[in-house]
Design a protein around this motif. Structure first.
Motif, PDB file in Angstrom:
ATOM      1  N   ILE A 111     -59.251  47.712  25.661  1.00  0.00           N
ATOM      2  CA  ILE A 111     -58.040  47.969  24.883  1.00  0.00           C
ATOM      3  C   ILE A 111     -57.476  49.370  25.094  1.00  0.00           C
ATOM      4  O   ILE A 111     -56.293  49.583  24.913  1.00  0.00           O
ATOM      5  CB  ILE A 111     -58.211  47.666  23.376  1.00  0.00           C
ATOM      6  N   GLN A 112     -58.288  50.313  25.514  1.00  0.00           N
ATOM      7  CA  GLN A 112     -57.783  51.678  25.716  1.00  0.00           C
ATOM      8  C   GLN A 112     -57.076  51.841  27.063  1.00  0.00           C
ATOM      9  O   GLN A 112     -56.550  52.908  27.363  1.00  0.00           O
ATOM     10  CB  GLN A 112     -58.913  52.708  25.586  1.00  0.00           C
ATOM     11  N   ASP A 113     -56.998  50.776  27.857  1.00  0.00           N
ATOM     12  CA  ASP A 113     -56.394  50.869  29.187  1.00  0.00           C
ATOM     13  C   ASP A 113     -54.869  50.775  29.185  1.00  0.00           C
ATOM     14  O   ASP A 113     -54.260  50.706  30.248  1.00  0.00           O
ATOM     15  CB  ASP A 113     -56.957  49.783  30.109  1.00  0.00           C
ATOM     16  N   GLY A 114     -54.251  50.762  28.033  1.00  0.00           N
ATOM     17  CA  GLY A 114     -52.799  50.689  27.975  1.00  0.00           C
ATOM     18  C   GLY A 114     -52.302  51.145  26.621  1.00  0.00           C
ATOM     19  O   GLY A 114     -53.086  51.515  25.750  1.00  0.00           O
ATOM     20  N   THR A 115     -50.994  51.102  26.470  1.00  0.00           N
ATOM     21  CA  THR A 115     -50.393  51.441  25.186  1.00  0.00           C
ATOM     22  C   THR A 115     -49.608  50.241  24.696  1.00  0.00           C
ATOM     23  O   THR A 115     -49.421  49.262  25.424  1.00  0.00           O
ATOM     24  CB  THR A 115     -49.452  52.656  25.322  1.00  0.00           C
ATOM     25  N   GLY A 116     -49.124  50.332  23.487  1.00  0.00           N
ATOM     26  CA  GLY A 116     -48.395  49.219  22.898  1.00  0.00           C
ATOM     27  C   GLY A 116     -49.370  48.185  22.339  1.00  0.00           C
ATOM     28  O   GLY A 116     -50.537  48.469  22.109  1.00  0.00           O
ATOM     29  N   VAL A 117     -48.875  46.992  22.133  1.00  0.00           N
ATOM     30  CA  VAL A 117     -49.723  45.939  21.570  1.00  0.00           C
ATOM     31  C   VAL A 117     -50.783  45.583  22.606  1.00  0.00           C
ATOM     32  O   VAL A 117     -50.459  45.156  23.711  1.00  0.00           O
ATOM     33  CB  VAL A 117     -48.897  44.696  21.185  1.00  0.00           C
ATOM     34  N   GLN A 118     -52.024  45.772  22.258  1.00  0.00           N
ATOM     35  CA  GLN A 118     -53.136  45.471  23.159  1.00  0.00           C
ATOM     36  C   GLN A 118     -53.939  44.262  22.701  1.00  0.00           C
ATOM     37  O   GLN A 118     -54.571  43.605  23.518  1.00  0.00           O
ATOM     38  CB  GLN A 118     -54.086  46.670  23.262  1.00  0.00           C
ATOM     39  N   TYR A 119     -53.950  44.005  21.380  1.00  0.00           N
ATOM     40  CA  TYR A 119     -54.757  42.895  20.895  1.00  0.00           C
ATOM     41  C   TYR A 119     -54.221  42.351  19.580  1.00  0.00           C
ATOM     42  O   TYR A 119     -53.471  43.022  18.875  1.00  0.00           O
ATOM     43  CB  TYR A 119     -56.223  43.304  20.724  1.00  0.00           C
ATOM     44  N   ASP A 160     -55.554  36.634  26.930  1.00  0.00           N
ATOM     45  CA  ASP A 160     -54.587  35.588  27.273  1.00  0.00           C
ATOM     46  C   ASP A 160     -54.226  35.722  28.754  1.00  0.00           C
ATOM     47  O   ASP A 160     -54.686  36.664  29.420  1.00  0.00           O
ATOM     48  CB  ASP A 160     -53.376  35.634  26.325  1.00  0.00           C
ATOM     49  N   PRO A 161     -53.462  34.801  29.307  1.00  0.00           N
ATOM     50  CA  PRO A 161     -53.160  34.847  30.746  1.00  0.00           C
ATOM     51  C   PRO A 161     -52.503  36.138  31.230  1.00  0.00           C
ATOM     52  O   PRO A 161     -52.609  36.481  32.405  1.00  0.00           O
ATOM     53  CB  PRO A 161     -52.224  33.649  30.940  1.00  0.00           C
ATOM     54  N   ASP A 162     -51.828  36.877  30.350  1.00  0.00           N
ATOM     55  CA  ASP A 162     -51.184  38.123  30.757  1.00  0.00           C
ATOM     56  C   ASP A 162     -51.957  39.367  30.333  1.00  0.00           C
ATOM     57  O   ASP A 162     -51.478  40.483  30.523  1.00  0.00           O
ATOM     58  CB  ASP A 162     -49.754  38.173  30.207  1.00  0.00           C
ATOM     59  N   GLY A 163     -53.149  39.193  29.747  1.00  0.00           N
ATOM     60  CA  GLY A 163     -54.010  40.330  29.463  1.00  0.00           C
ATOM     61  C   GLY A 163     -54.082  40.800  28.031  1.00  0.00           C
ATOM     62  O   GLY A 163     -54.801  41.755  27.738  1.00  0.00           O
ATOM     63  N   ILE A 164     -53.344  40.181  27.101  1.00  0.00           N
ATOM     64  CA  ILE A 164     -53.466  40.580  25.696  1.00  0.00           C
ATOM     65  C   ILE A 164     -54.853  40.146  25.214  1.00  0.00           C
ATOM     66  O   ILE A 164     -55.267  39.007  25.408  1.00  0.00           O
ATOM     67  CB  ILE A 164     -52.370  39.952  24.823  1.00  0.00           C
ATOM     68  N   PHE A 165     -55.571  41.074  24.605  1.00  0.00           N
ATOM     69  CA  PHE A 165     -56.884  40.751  24.060  1.00  0.00           C
ATOM     70  C   PHE A 165     -56.716  39.962  22.772  1.00  0.00           C
ATOM     71  O   PHE A 165     -55.840  40.267  21.944  1.00  0.00           O
ATOM     72  CB  PHE A 165     -57.676  42.029  23.772  1.00  0.00           C
ATOM     73  N   ILE A 166     -57.556  38.953  22.612  1.00  0.00           N
ATOM     74  CA  ILE A 166     -57.553  38.126  21.405  1.00  0.00           C
ATOM     75  C   ILE A 166     -58.928  38.241  20.771  1.00  0.00           C
ATOM     76  O   ILE A 166     -59.933  37.888  21.394  1.00  0.00           O
ATOM     77  CB  ILE A 166     -57.280  36.631  21.732  1.00  0.00           C
ATOM     78  N   GLU A 167     -58.972  38.772  19.549  1.00  0.00           N
ATOM     79  CA  GLU A 167     -60.203  38.790  18.765  1.00  0.00           C
ATOM     80  C   GLU A 167     -60.226  37.526  17.929  1.00  0.00           C
ATOM     81  O   GLU A 167     -59.288  37.268  17.168  1.00  0.00           O
ATOM     82  CB  GLU A 167     -60.238  39.983  17.822  1.00  0.00           C
ATOM     83  N   LEU A 168     -61.290  36.751  18.067  1.00  0.00           N
ATOM     84  CA  LEU A 168     -61.490  35.566  17.229  1.00  0.00           C
ATOM     85  C   LEU A 168     -62.657  35.883  16.308  1.00  0.00           C
ATOM     86  O   LEU A 168     -63.740  36.284  16.769  1.00  0.00           O
ATOM     87  CB  LEU A 168     -61.803  34.346  18.094  1.00  0.00           C
ATOM     88  N   ILE A 169     -62.441  35.692  15.009  1.00  0.00           N
ATOM     89  CA  ILE A 169     -63.481  36.005  14.028  1.00  0.00           C
ATOM     90  C   ILE A 169     -63.677  34.796  13.119  1.00  0.00           C
ATOM     91  O   ILE A 169     -62.722  34.239  12.607  1.00  0.00           O
ATOM     92  CB  ILE A 169     -63.108  37.252  13.196  1.00  0.00           C
ATOM     93  N   GLY A 170     -64.942  34.418  12.925  1.00  0.00           N
ATOM     94  CA  GLY A 170     -65.258  33.325  12.024  1.00  0.00           C
ATOM     95  C   GLY A 170     -66.714  32.927  12.144  1.00  0.00           C
ATOM     96  O   GLY A 170     -67.461  33.454  12.986  1.00  0.00           O
ATOM     97  N   PRO A 171     -67.134  31.960  11.334  1.00  0.00           N
ATOM     98  CA  PRO A 171     -68.496  31.429  11.484  1.00  0.00           C
ATOM     99  C   PRO A 171     -68.564  30.584  12.759  1.00  0.00           C
ATOM    100  O   PRO A 171     -67.551  30.083  13.237  1.00  0.00           O
ATOM    101  CB  PRO A 171     -68.671  30.579  10.223  1.00  0.00           C
ATOM    102  N   LEU A 172     -69.764  30.452  13.318  1.00  0.00           N
ATOM    103  CA  LEU A 172     -69.906  29.640  14.534  1.00  0.00           C
ATOM    104  C   LEU A 172     -69.592  28.190  14.265  1.00  0.00           C
ATOM    105  O   LEU A 172     -68.937  27.531  15.064  1.00  0.00           O
ATOM    106  CB  LEU A 172     -71.309  29.791  15.114  1.00  0.00           C
ATOM    107  N   GLU A 173     -70.093  27.642  13.180  1.00  0.00           N
ATOM    108  CA  GLU A 173     -69.863  26.221  12.841  1.00  0.00           C
ATOM    109  C   GLU A 173     -68.827  26.095  11.749  1.00  0.00           C
ATOM    110  O   GLU A 173     -68.686  26.825  10.854  1.00  0.00           O
ATOM    111  CB  GLU A 173     -71.159  25.556  12.374  1.00  0.00           C
TER     112      GLU A 173
END
Length: 173
Positions: A111-119, A160-173
């Motif tokens: 995420i530190q490799d750019g500026t603007g919306v990263q994730y 995503d296909p263009d490099g935006i990082f997506i954090e997914l948070i939740g229980p496994l099941e």
């Protein structure tokens, strides 16, 4: 009896402060819509809808005249696909559009490799079904994920296909 009256007065005062604070907001909505220019709209829709599980809420077109008058794209029309986590008026909008341009910068490694919306962060009810769909699409899990955050929640990082990082948070099941 006096103790109960004091409690009621404190509650009423707190409600009045809360209502007054809310009414001072300059915003007519508590939602934020984010517009993302992607290199390949179909590929991105596949990633977000079939991979992540977002729903396609609606489409609209920004025509040449409006795009020029508003300063958005100097007269270039574009179709916008609006995605949401659920099709509800109370859900934020993730607006995808493509001008058919190739990606102009390399995908960031961190995420530190750019500026603007990263994730962005998306909270899910269960990670395993999302992970399964993403792996079927060849999406790589980044880092040592899923990684536990606490007793119940885990963290997964993807791009995503263009490099935006997506954090997914939740229980496994």
């Amino acid at each position: 009896m006096n103790h109960s009256l004091l409690k009621i007065c404190v509650i009423v005062a707190a409600l009045m402060i809360s209502v007054n604070t809310y009414s001072q907001s300059n915003f007519s909505s508590n939602l934020i819509g984010s517009g993302v220019v992607v290199s390949d709209l179909d590929r991105s829709l596949d990633f977000y809808v079939d991979g992540i599980g977002m729903v396609k809420a609606y489409n609209f077109t920004i025509n040449e005249e409006f795009s020029k008058r508003s300063g958005l794209s100097n007269g270039v029309a574009v179709e916008v696909s609006v995605l949401k986590l659920e099709n509800s008026p109370n859900a934020n909008e993730w607006k995808l559009m493509s001008f058919g341009n190739k990606q102009t910068k390399p995908k960031p490694d961190y995420i530190q490799d750019g500026t603007g919306v990263q994730y962005i962060t998306i909270n899910v009810k269960a990670l395993n079904p999302v992970i399964k769909r993403l792996k079927e699409k060849g999406v790589k899990l980044l880092g040592s994920t899923p990684t536990p955050l606490n007793e119940n929640l885990h963290f997964v990082l993807i791009q995503d296909p263009d490099g935006i990082f997506i954090e997914l948070i939740g229980p496994l099941e």
